[in-house]
Design a protein around this motif. Sequence first.
Motif, mmCIF file in Angstrom:
data_model
loop_
_atom_site.group_PDB
_atom_site.id
_atom_site.type_symbol
_atom_site.label_atom_id
_atom_site.label_comp_id
_atom_site.label_asym_id
_atom_site.label_seq_id
_atom_site.Cartn_x
_atom_site.Cartn_y
_atom_site.Cartn_z
ATOM 1 N N ASP A 1 50.387 41.079 49.288
ATOM 2 C CA ASP A 1 50.890 41.264 47.930
ATOM 3 C C ASP A 1 52.412 41.379 47.847
ATOM 4 O O ASP A 1 52.939 41.825 46.826
ATOM 5 N N LYS B 1 50.317 34.737 43.844
ATOM 6 C CA LYS B 1 49.207 35.572 43.402
ATOM 7 C C LYS B 1 48.830 36.529 44.531
ATOM 8 O O LYS B 1 48.618 36.108 45.662
ATOM 9 N N GLU C 1 43.294 41.299 41.844
ATOM 10 C CA GLU C 1 43.584 39.952 41.360
ATOM 11 C C GLU C 1 42.334 39.086 41.362
ATOM 12 O O GLU C 1 42.159 38.217 40.502
ATOM 13 N N ARG D 1 46.584 45.965 35.620
ATOM 14 C CA ARG D 1 47.178 45.734 36.935
ATOM 15 C C ARG D 1 47.841 46.981 37.529
ATOM 16 O O ARG D 1 47.837 47.180 38.725
#
Length: 311
Positions: free
Chosen positions: A119, A135, A141, A154
């Motif tokens: 990430d 992404k 996700e 998120r």
Amino acid sequence: MRFSVYQESHIGGRKVNQDRMGYSFTRDVILLLLADGMGGHIMGEMAATIAMQTIGNLFQQQAHPMIGRPERFLEDSFFAAHQEIHRYRELHNLPETPRTTVVACLIQNGHAYWAHCGDSRLYWMRQGQILLRTKDHSRLETLIAQGKVDPSERHTHPDRNKLFNCLGAPNAPIVELSRRATLQAGDLLFLCSDGLWSVLPDHMLAQRLNDHTIVRAVPELIRSAVDIAGKQSDNVTALAMMWEGDDRLEDPSIISTNTLPIGSITTTIQAPAPGEQDNVEADAFNEAEIEKAIAEIRNAIHKSSRITTKP
């Protein structure tokens, strides 16, 4: 090539800074690199350091003066770093393997190519707009993509720190590659750890980087993230590069590689410190060994991934 670049990291509220960042360039190609050691496992900072050194060393070996196959280089160097992290665990008889996320970008011939595991993010921006961003390889996700979770969650969802992909895990990393991106003068490539993007929304990143030079915007963004997160702040790290192409306008803040001697490389990626040579030994980059390791990893790459958690 002409470009400006700036990098900075802040320890935040943690006892150790497990983030690493750096860049290297020759007359014809640039490497941008950022790794975030995973604090939920032992020695995340070592995993990040090994990833930086492995990928950086392979770049120096192959950038003569450009990288022949950028996408293949990114994939192979990530696999080599993964293998080196496992070798470090074996050499030091650790109870588990250190782990790290990583994002890297190559720029040559006016094109950018990037790859990531985990990430740590890359943003491609133009005139204050985000054209693309990586992404996250996270459970959250995946749920958002499946329509099971709203994107507004998120920053609050309990699964936001659960990753299914990184370097150093028991299973092989899945290296996600970008398509080739054609750069225009003024385009910005921005790499950052989750200590930044998890606190500041994307639109704020784009606005600050559009309104100010990267030398001013990056420190301001890092300071804002640390201030907002307070004592709970993660390590916060960012690396930004603004592409100027081959324009000949003079500006002291812009790097021009045209004056570099042929065959030379400039880098901010640190070499192993004294006593750490066994982390990344020269023979670790034997091409036959790397190819063998990559073949083994590719054979396993479609196996199911284990979800792992960052603090």
